[in-house]
Design an enzyme around this catalytic site. Structure first.
Site, PDB file in Angstrom:
ATOM      1  N   ALA A 260      37.686  48.710  42.980  1.00  0.00           N
ATOM      2  CA  ALA A 260      38.062  47.947  41.780  1.00  0.00           C
ATOM      3  C   ALA A 260      37.507  46.531  41.935  1.00  0.00           C
ATOM      4  CB  ALA A 260      39.575  47.929  41.619  1.00  0.00           C
ATOM      5  N   LYS A 261      37.537  45.782  40.887  1.00  0.00           N
ATOM      6  CA  LYS A 261      37.145  44.370  40.944  1.00  0.00           C
ATOM      7  C   LYS A 261      37.681  43.666  39.703  1.00  0.00           C
ATOM      8  CE  LYS A 261      34.595  41.873  43.827  1.00  0.00           C
ATOM      9  NZ  LYS A 261      34.459  42.095  45.272  1.00  0.00           N
TER      10      LYS A 261
END
Ligand code: NAD
Length: 433
Positions: free
Chosen positions: A121-122
């Site tokens: 994720a980011k």
């Protein structure tokens, strides 16, 4: 209807960069290559190249002067096949969905490479942290966290610091999440201050992990660290720790740089003194006199054994790749070498330790932090470092084995290994209907 005034931050869909050297394109090009080697079928290819979830939020904030300003925030979950999403949050004026998508996918492959049970994720907020007061930064962080409250969590998606975010920002996220949960939830973020559930050794983890795999690579080439020269681009968290540990191993650090410029000394720079100088000078090497000033471009093209680009993406590209003279490039930053540069460097026989392996020490100790938070039992720094070194060495050997088996580059091997791992897990889990 009133027209939005010029410069208004009304929502605008960020388009993909058309430039073929964009980070997302670089990631996809490498993904496609590995998918071909693995014979990944079309459906699996589609699944793994599409982010599971992309969220854009508007973040209204009352500024110190009483005005309301609306910032744009992103969180992308690329895949949660191996476990909860994991990835940093960056604050920058130019952060956009395309960049966040690329970085989220990178996190999926990075977690798989070092065998931590996380997906990728980011996140990011489009803002200029330098122009914000501490209070404004805190209000942005808390409102961004509350907008993502259903997405993040210790079992779902666990943020961490990235560019321009730090321990304090993580503490605010942890506190905001805990206020909503009506209890203290330390495991919702990693990279926290030690006082509130952070791990010893986390701050140095990325640089330490990078040096562990660099040593393993030097060993494969039959080189001793104390007979090498090293060049480091970027003197922040990753660059300064990498430079210090290489220096302590006896490597001669002939050049380092930060955004203020590059500093060169053929006899070796005094890295501990440079760290002190930078600390006392608002984290800047500006005006440092222990080396000759050169440009960042000249620094990258210096003759050396180890080059550590630890600043930002796209630094080594098709334009300067023909001039790179290092024997090993250990990618501290995410995506510092573009896909177009890869083949040029490969032809020159340069061994690249790819970002998803070289800078995975940070996510590895983030994993340790999450484990410690869930156990409520905290490890000594010595235990953290020992386990980090072991996981990084094991990962390097594993990926090196894949490289030899398929006669491909270390980067291609890292993608082949990680994509296969995620695809195999997905096949076992099946597609929920
Ligand atoms: P940081 O903000 O602490 O340091 C960045 C450094 O790069 C600073 O010294 C800055 O002056 C320098 N810099 C910026 N632009 C530059 C330019 N054009 N030329 C030369 N130097 C420049 O950031 P960091 O945490 O060290 O992260 C650096 C890179 O490593 C980023 O790509 C980040 O995504 C990646 N990374 C960081 C971690 C981590 O744990 N901190 C983990 C994995 C990857």
């Amino acid at each position: 209807m009133t027209q939005p005034h010029l410069g208004s931050p009304y929502y605008k869909e960020p388009g993909p960069k058309l430039d073929a050297e964009s980070p997302f394109e670089s990631m996809m090009e490498r993904f496609r290559f590995a998918a071909d080697i693995l014979g990944l079928d079309e459906g699996m290819f589609q699944y793994l190249s599409s982010p599971a979830q992309q969220v854009i939020v508007s973040i209204p904030v009352v500024m110190d002067d009483g005005r309301i300003e609306v910032f744009e925030g992103y969180r992308v979950m690329h895949a949660n096949v191996l476990g909860p999403g994991k990835g940093g949050i960056r604050y920058a004026p130019d952060v956009n969905l395309d960049e966040v998508k690329a970085l989220a996918a990178w996190m999926t492959w990075k977690c798989a490479v070092v065998n931590v049970p996380f997906g990728g994720a980011k996140g990011g907020v489009r803002c200029d942290p330098k122009a914000l007061s501490q209070g404004e930064l805190e209000r942005i962080t808390r409102r961004y966290t509350s907008a993502l409250i259903d997405m993040i969590g210790p079992d779902t998606d666990i943020p961490a610091p990235d560019m321009n975010t730090n321990e304090q920002v993580m503490a605010w996220i942890m506190d905001t999440y805990s206020m909503h949960a009506r209890k203290t939830v330390t495991g919702v973020v990693t990279g926290k201050p030690i006082l509130i559930g952070g791990s010893k050794g986390r701050r140095e983890a990325t640089g330490r992990g990078l040096v562990t795999v660099t040593l393993a690579a030097l060993n494969k080439l039959g080189m001793m660290p104390n007979r090498t020269t090293t060049v480091v681009q970027g003197f922040g968290n990753v660059g300064s720790v990498s430079a210090l540990l290489m220096h302590e191993l006896g490597s001669k650090i002939i050049a380092v740089s930060d955004v203020s410029g590059a500093y060169y000394n053929a006899n070796g720079l005094d890295i501990p003194a440079m760290i002190e100088y930078s600390k006392a000078n608002k984290n800047s090497l500006e005006g440092y006199k222990g080396g000759d000033p050169i440009t960042n471009q000249e620094l990258l093209e210096l003759e050396c054994d180890v080059l550590i680009p630890a600043a930002k993406e796209d630094q080594i590209n098709k334009h300067n790749a023909p001039n790179i003279k290092a024997k090993i490039i250990a990618e501290g930053a995410n995506g510092p070498v573009t896909a177009n540069a890869d083949s040029i460097l490969d032809e020159k026989g340069i061994l690249i330790i790819p970002d998803i392996l070289a800078n995975a020490g940070g996510v590895t100790v983030s994993y340790f932090e999450w484990v410690q938070d869930r156990q409520g039992y905290f490890w000594t720094e010595e235990r953290v470092n020992r386990r980090l070194n072991r996981m990084m060495r094991d990962a390097f050997n594993l990926i090196y084995g894949v490289k030899e088996q398929h006669n491909i580059t270390l980067r291609q091997a890292a993608y082949v290994y990680s994509i296969k791992k995620v695809a195999d897990t997905l096949k076992l889990r099946g597609i929920y209907a």
